[in-house]
Write an enzyme that holds these catalytic residues in place. Sequence first.
Site, PDB file in Angstrom:
ATOM      1  N   SER A  99      -3.831  27.575  16.890  1.00 48.09           N
ATOM      2  CA  SER A  99      -3.101  27.882  15.658  1.00 48.09           C
ATOM      3  C   SER A  99      -3.949  27.653  14.415  1.00 48.09           C
ATOM      4  O   SER A  99      -3.996  28.504  13.511  1.00 48.09           O
ATOM      5  CB  SER A  99      -1.813  27.062  15.585  1.00 48.09           C
ATOM      6  OG  SER A  99      -2.090  25.675  15.681  1.00 48.09           O
ATOM      7  N   TRP A 100      -4.679  26.530  14.344  1.00 43.51           N
ATOM      8  CA  TRP A 100      -5.427  26.230  13.130  1.00 43.51           C
ATOM      9  C   TRP A 100      -6.716  27.048  13.051  1.00 43.51           C
ATOM     10  O   TRP A 100      -7.080  27.554  11.985  1.00 43.51           O
ATOM     11  CB  TRP A 100      -5.718  24.738  13.034  1.00 43.51           C
ATOM     12  CG  TRP A 100      -6.362  24.315  11.753  1.00 43.51           C
ATOM     13  CD1 TRP A 100      -7.415  23.470  11.601  1.00 43.51           C
ATOM     14  CD2 TRP A 100      -5.996  24.703  10.412  1.00 43.51           C
ATOM     15  NE1 TRP A 100      -7.735  23.310  10.273  1.00 43.51           N
ATOM     16  CE2 TRP A 100      -6.875  24.060   9.518  1.00 43.51           C
ATOM     17  CE3 TRP A 100      -5.007  25.548   9.894  1.00 43.51           C
ATOM     18  CZ2 TRP A 100      -6.808  24.226   8.137  1.00 43.51           C
ATOM     19  CZ3 TRP A 100      -4.944  25.724   8.519  1.00 43.51           C
ATOM     20  CH2 TRP A 100      -5.822  25.076   7.642  1.00 43.51           C
TER      21      TRP A 100
ATOM     22  N   LYS B  23      -9.813  17.271  13.774  1.00 45.20           N
ATOM     23  CA  LYS B  23      -9.377  15.972  13.264  1.00 45.20           C
ATOM     24  C   LYS B  23      -9.234  15.011  14.443  1.00 45.20           C
ATOM     25  O   LYS B  23      -8.129  14.676  14.873  1.00 45.20           O
ATOM     26  CB  LYS B  23      -8.067  16.134  12.496  1.00 45.20           C
ATOM     27  CG  LYS B  23      -8.208  17.064  11.291  1.00 45.20           C
ATOM     28  CD  LYS B  23      -6.883  17.366  10.625  1.00 45.20           C
ATOM     29  CE  LYS B  23      -7.076  18.307   9.436  1.00 45.20           C
ATOM     30  NZ  LYS B  23      -5.794  18.627   8.771  1.00 45.20           N
TER      31      LYS B  23
ATOM     32  N   LYS C 293      -5.294   9.832  10.634  1.00 44.84           N
ATOM     33  CA  LYS C 293      -3.936  10.225  10.223  1.00 44.84           C
ATOM     34  C   LYS C 293      -3.119  10.686  11.422  1.00 44.84           C
ATOM     35  O   LYS C 293      -1.896  10.523  11.458  1.00 44.84           O
ATOM     36  CB  LYS C 293      -3.994  11.290   9.122  1.00 44.84           C
ATOM     37  CG  LYS C 293      -4.663  12.605   9.519  1.00 44.84           C
ATOM     38  CD  LYS C 293      -3.672  13.636  10.016  1.00 44.84           C
ATOM     39  CE  LYS C 293      -4.385  14.881  10.506  1.00 44.84           C
ATOM     40  NZ  LYS C 293      -3.424  15.923  10.947  1.00 44.84           N
TER      41      LYS C 293
END
Length: 338
Positions: free
Chosen positions: A15-16, A109, A192
Amino acid sequence: MQRRQPRVAVLGAGSWGTAVASIVAVSAQTTIWARSAEVAEDIDSNGRNTRYLGDVALTEGLRATSDMERVVSEADVLIMGVPSHGFREALEQAAPYVRPWIPVVSLVKGLEQGTDHRMTQIVGEVLPGHPAGVLSGPNIASEIVAGYAAAATIAMPDQNSAAQLAALFRTERYRIYSTTDVLGVEVAGALKNVFAIAAGMGDGAGAGYNTKAMVITRAVREMTKFGEALGGDHKTFAGLAGTGDLIVTCTSPMSRNRRVGEELGKGKSIDEVMAGMHQVAEGVKAVSAVMDVADRLGIDMPIAAEVDGVVNKGGTAEDAYRGLLKDTPGHEVHGEGW
């Protein structure tokens, strides 16, 4: 004399990766590499990535293929959207075709399991001499391709490269800021996701908004302490790649890591949760690497430690929150612990 339009290769059609490829295709010739020939055909022929983004139309002119050499061999910029566990393998597969000295930008990430390396460190090992950076920020892929306004930070080793690449990613609705704090941006992106699992556990267990605000705020402090110990700039963790990304990942119903935590908070085991996931939740893989680094540096990481206890050591969300609340608070800024 008009400059030639840059050619961009994006590896990874999740998706990203697809969302970023669609953004870059607005201003540059862009080809995306998909491991699945079926996904590549859908993007190339239909202008859609139905598997990961539904029926949302991608930028006209975006090309896709499952042929690595075809994607990489003429690229002026290489963008890596492959998850952390497959990052090194994909980069090694691409390496024979990468032109000398072109920049490599990571979208990942997470941290590599086994080595605890950041993705730019892997780039340095596999493609030494290539400038390596990272794009990160509060970006939900489905919102980006739908045209909602958003922003991110691009970090490169020198400001000139960062500014030039920022222009490649920038659109009318996607604001790109620049920095040279590559380490800080990468560390923030990995952490995160771990903290989003903690926030999600609270959601699943029925905790309130006060609890979530407490977790997010203390997570910023924990993230900053960890990042500074590694050499990151404390200002980075108050920005888009730090606090901004943390907020959206801890609160959005679209966040995979928050959803993992929510299911854990409802009493499911990590194996049950992961069996129901169709995309990678980087925080699950990153937390053990984060704790390895924290132990080596002698840094107290209470929130990350409790997530590690649930994900890797058989603990429960109830155990995690009970453990956090047992800690006696000290000075909010200068105190140790939670």
